[in-house]
Design an enzyme around this catalytic site. Sequence first.
Site, PDB file in Angstrom:
ATOM      1  N   LYS A 276       0.827  -1.208   0.000  1.00 34.57           N
ATOM      2  CA  LYS A 276       0.000   0.000   0.000  1.00 34.57           C
ATOM      3  C   LYS A 276       0.862   1.258   0.000  1.00 34.57           C
ATOM      4  CE  LYS A 276      -4.055  -1.989   0.003  1.00 34.57           C
ATOM      5  NZ  LYS A 276      -5.018  -2.038   1.090  1.00 34.57           N
ATOM      6  N   ARG A 311      -3.821 -10.784   3.458  1.00 37.94           N
ATOM      7  CA  ARG A 311      -3.964 -10.688   1.993  1.00 37.94           C
ATOM      8  C   ARG A 311      -2.684 -10.055   1.449  1.00 37.94           C
ATOM      9  NH1 ARG A 311      -5.770  -7.102  -1.993  1.00 37.94           N
ATOM     10  NH2 ARG A 311      -6.987  -8.076  -3.676  1.00 37.94           N
TER      11      ARG A 311
END
Length: 336
Positions: A276, A311
């Site tokens: 991210k 994830r």
Amino acid sequence: MQDYFRPLVRSDRPRPDNALPLAGSPRWFTHVARHRRDGSVTRLPASDLPDDVATRLSAPRGTLMGLPMDRPQIMGILNVTPDSFSDGGRDRTAPEAARRGRTLVTEGADLLDIGGESTRPGASTVPVGEEIGRTEPVIRALAGLPISIDTRKLAVARAAMRAGASMVNDVSGLTFDPALADYCVDNALPVCIMHAQGDPQTMQDAPHYDDVLLDVYDFLAGQADRLVAAGLARDKIVIDPGIGFGKTTQHNLALLRGLSLLHGIGCPILLGVSRKGFIGRIGKAPDPAARAPGSIAAALTGVTQGVQILRVHDVAQTRQALALWQAVENGDSHDS
């Protein structure tokens, strides 16, 4: 004034006799932090918890797609898109994507999350037919593996289930296509509800919260309660705080610090921090492909707080880090 209870999670030994297990896992807690909307945070003994809260925090979670939720499971990301922020365009054909999916399983993925629509900041909505065309043949080629379909749309989810998927992972938290919730309930499908503020096109335009941890908790708890009221078993519901979806760096960090609060909803927690943007900013890694170390560090922060599903893009690296972490923490070594 509503009270929110965040277990102060530990795993060291010896475990006190009065400790409560965290979600049926080896982790435990003897104290909680009580959060209130006035900003106060107070440390309390777990013995002061209301009985229903103590039960939610400590009760074992059921299995999900045959996977036990008393230990971390790795979800490998398989994006069949030309424009995902990290790996878009990597697999241009269904056979290429299927090969990579099998590679992720070989590297240690316990389940696969297959998506055909990028939800990176600024991304546009993909037409239903195009999204199905991207995902359905890949799922069909990988049928028999634990697979979730990463979609916000009923038609895409329905096609994925026919092809061999068995869970829906909706980044809109079942707000984009209201019919998707009914479909999951009617078919008793496992579903992951994620929190996002705004849609991908606008979500990073000055996101604001009164209290990001409590606001995210309230949304996820409300959506889970609605599904349960409609008839879906709570052990088929997964919750995801939506790191990076309508959040600033500080919002993301606050959620990571307070993740254990979400166990009070009584569902397994999925954490998706892999590659991210905030990891790139803090870790000085502008190239998403170079963010594995920071991604793993953030993922292990979740493991310390009892997150059940990680994830990730970098499956082999995460599997190795998790194995070492567990060996040090629990003595779980497979060395002969």
